[in-house]
Every structure is written in C-alpha cells, then in structure tokens.
Design a protein around this motif. Structure first.
Motif, PDB file in Angstrom:
ATOM      1  N   GLU A   1      49.406  34.525  47.851  1.00 25.98           N
ATOM      2  CA  GLU A   1      50.996  34.738  48.078  1.00 25.98           C
ATOM      3  C   GLU A   1      51.737  34.042  46.984  1.00 25.98           C
ATOM      4  O   GLU A   1      51.430  33.118  46.544  1.00 25.98           O
ATOM      5  N   PRO A   2      52.735  34.734  46.613  1.00 23.95           N
ATOM      6  CA  PRO A   2      53.348  35.883  46.938  1.00 23.95           C
ATOM      7  C   PRO A   2      52.222  37.295  46.460  1.00 23.95           C
ATOM      8  O   PRO A   2      51.474  36.833  45.526  1.00 23.95           O
ATOM      9  N   ALA A   3      52.318  38.255  47.175  1.00 17.72           N
ATOM     10  CA  ALA A   3      51.187  39.309  46.988  1.00 17.72           C
ATOM     11  C   ALA A   3      51.449  39.786  45.461  1.00 17.72           C
ATOM     12  O   ALA A   3      50.310  40.171  44.955  1.00 17.72           O
ATOM     13  N   HIS A   4      52.385  39.646  44.692  1.00 15.85           N
ATOM     14  CA  HIS A   4      52.311  40.277  43.339  1.00 15.85           C
ATOM     15  C   HIS A   4      51.615  39.217  42.292  1.00 15.85           C
ATOM     16  O   HIS A   4      51.463  39.613  41.216  1.00 15.85           O
ATOM     17  N   MET A   5      51.362  38.177  42.866  1.00 12.20           N
ATOM     18  CA  MET A   5      50.515  37.305  42.034  1.00 12.20           C
ATOM     19  C   MET A   5      49.055  37.503  42.336  1.00 12.20           C
ATOM     20  O   MET A   5      48.004  36.701  41.807  1.00 12.20           O
ATOM     21  N   ILE A   6      48.594  38.550  43.150  1.00 11.57           N
ATOM     22  CA  ILE A   6      47.104  38.790  43.321  1.00 11.57           C
ATOM     23  C   ILE A   6      46.768  39.418  42.090  1.00 11.57           C
ATOM     24  O   ILE A   6      47.075  40.103  41.428  1.00 11.57           O
ATOM     25  N   GLU A   7      45.613  38.785  41.715  1.00  7.85           N
ATOM     26  CA  GLU A   7      44.938  39.182  40.465  1.00  7.85           C
ATOM     27  C   GLU A   7      43.934  40.148  40.688  1.00  7.85           C
ATOM     28  O   GLU A   7      42.703  39.936  40.965  1.00  7.85           O
ATOM     29  N   HIS A   8      44.378  41.408  40.803  1.00  2.99           N
ATOM     30  CA  HIS A   8      43.401  42.650  41.342  1.00  2.99           C
ATOM     31  C   HIS A   8      42.363  42.726  40.498  1.00  2.99           C
ATOM     32  O   HIS A   8      41.377  43.221  40.671  1.00  2.99           O
ATOM     33  N   SER A   9      42.447  42.688  39.059  1.00  3.08           N
ATOM     34  CA  SER A   9      41.345  42.939  38.240  1.00  3.08           C
ATOM     35  C   SER A   9      40.478  42.003  38.043  1.00  3.08           C
ATOM     36  O   SER A   9      39.158  42.246  38.218  1.00  3.08           O
ATOM     37  N   ASP A  10      40.672  40.797  38.506  1.00  2.00           N
ATOM     38  CA  ASP A  10      39.509  39.725  38.736  1.00  2.00           C
ATOM     39  C   ASP A  10      38.767  39.820  39.973  1.00  2.00           C
ATOM     40  O   ASP A  10      37.698  39.897  40.071  1.00  2.00           O
ATOM     41  N   ILE A  11      39.654  40.315  41.031  1.00  7.26           N
ATOM     42  CA  ILE A  11      38.832  40.666  42.441  1.00  7.26           C
ATOM     43  C   ILE A  11      37.924  41.861  41.937  1.00  7.26           C
ATOM     44  O   ILE A  11      36.720  41.856  42.535  1.00  7.26           O
ATOM     45  N   ALA A  12      38.451  42.833  41.357  1.00 13.41           N
ATOM     46  CA  ALA A  12      37.335  44.302  41.233  1.00 13.41           C
ATOM     47  C   ALA A  12      36.294  43.680  40.361  1.00 13.41           C
ATOM     48  O   ALA A  12      35.200  44.311  40.788  1.00 13.41           O
ATOM     49  N   ASP A  13      36.563  42.854  39.404  1.00  6.34           N
ATOM     50  CA  ASP A  13      35.380  42.504  38.591  1.00  6.34           C
ATOM     51  C   ASP A  13      34.550  41.760  39.434  1.00  6.34           C
ATOM     52  O   ASP A  13      33.313  41.752  39.441  1.00  6.34           O
ATOM     53  N   MET A  14      34.817  40.561  40.463  1.00  8.67           N
ATOM     54  CA  MET A  14      34.066  39.980  41.118  1.00  8.67           C
ATOM     55  C   MET A  14      33.354  40.725  42.179  1.00  8.67           C
ATOM     56  O   MET A  14      31.988  40.551  42.299  1.00  8.67           O
ATOM     57  N   GLU A  15      34.068  41.604  42.826  1.00  4.13           N
ATOM     58  CA  GLU A  15      33.240  42.738  43.552  1.00  4.13           C
ATOM     59  C   GLU A  15      32.275  43.558  42.947  1.00  4.13           C
ATOM     60  O   GLU A  15      31.164  43.803  43.716  1.00  4.13           O
ATOM     61  N   TYR A  16      32.703  44.089  41.592  1.00  2.00           N
ATOM     62  CA  TYR A  16      31.673  44.914  40.873  1.00  2.00           C
ATOM     63  C   TYR A  16      30.264  43.829  40.687  1.00  2.00           C
ATOM     64  O   TYR A  16      29.166  44.268  40.888  1.00  2.00           O
ATOM     65  N   ILE A  17      30.391  42.563  40.321  1.00  2.00           N
ATOM     66  CA  ILE A  17      29.166  41.804  40.139  1.00  2.00           C
ATOM     67  C   ILE A  17      28.603  41.474  41.467  1.00  2.00           C
ATOM     68  O   ILE A  17      27.227  41.631  41.825  1.00  2.00           O
TER      69      ILE A  17
END
Length: 76
Positions: A37-53
């Motif tokens: 929080e706040p939601a605009h601080m979520i690092e979507h690319s990091d999450i996507a990379d971690m999910e990919y791995i």
C-alpha cells in the motif's frame, strides 16, 4: 531440518530441502508484494518475474504451497 552451515550452500540450494525453501520464499514474497500500500507502489513486473520463476522452475512446490495456503495471514 537444521542446516549444517559448514555445508556448501550451492549443494544445499539444489537439494530437495533447498528447492522447497526457495520456492516458499518466492511464494511468500509474491503474496506480500501484492499487498503493498498504496496500490500504485506495487511492483507488478517484479511480481510477474517471481511468478514466472516459481511456476516454471518450482512448479511442483508452487502447487503444494498454493494448496496449503489458507488465505489467512499470520500477522493480521
């Protein structure tokens, strides 16, 4: 299982226990990062990379962690 810290960390990381620990770390990190929080601080690319791995390299353990996840946080 207690880690013998004199052992080779690369050997440990490639062991079944090491793979389990790394997959769990990714699983918990992903859940935590999605709650930033706040939601605009979520690092979507990091999450996507971690999910990919997690889903690509540790797919068996992802399914285990996902099945064991109650959706409840211990610190709430």
């Amino acid at each position: 299982m207690h880690i013998d810290h004199k052992s080779n960390p690369i050997e440990f990381a490639s062991s079944c226990r090491g793979v389990y620990i790394m997959s769990k770390a990714l699983f918990v990190a992903i859940k935590t990062l999605k709650k930033v929080e706040p939601a605009h601080m979520i690092e979507h690319s990091d999450i996507a990379d971690m999910e990919y791995i997690l889903k690509g390299v540790f797919s068996d353990f992802f399914e285990l962690h996902d099945a064991m996840d109650t959706g409840e946080d211990e610190d709430d």
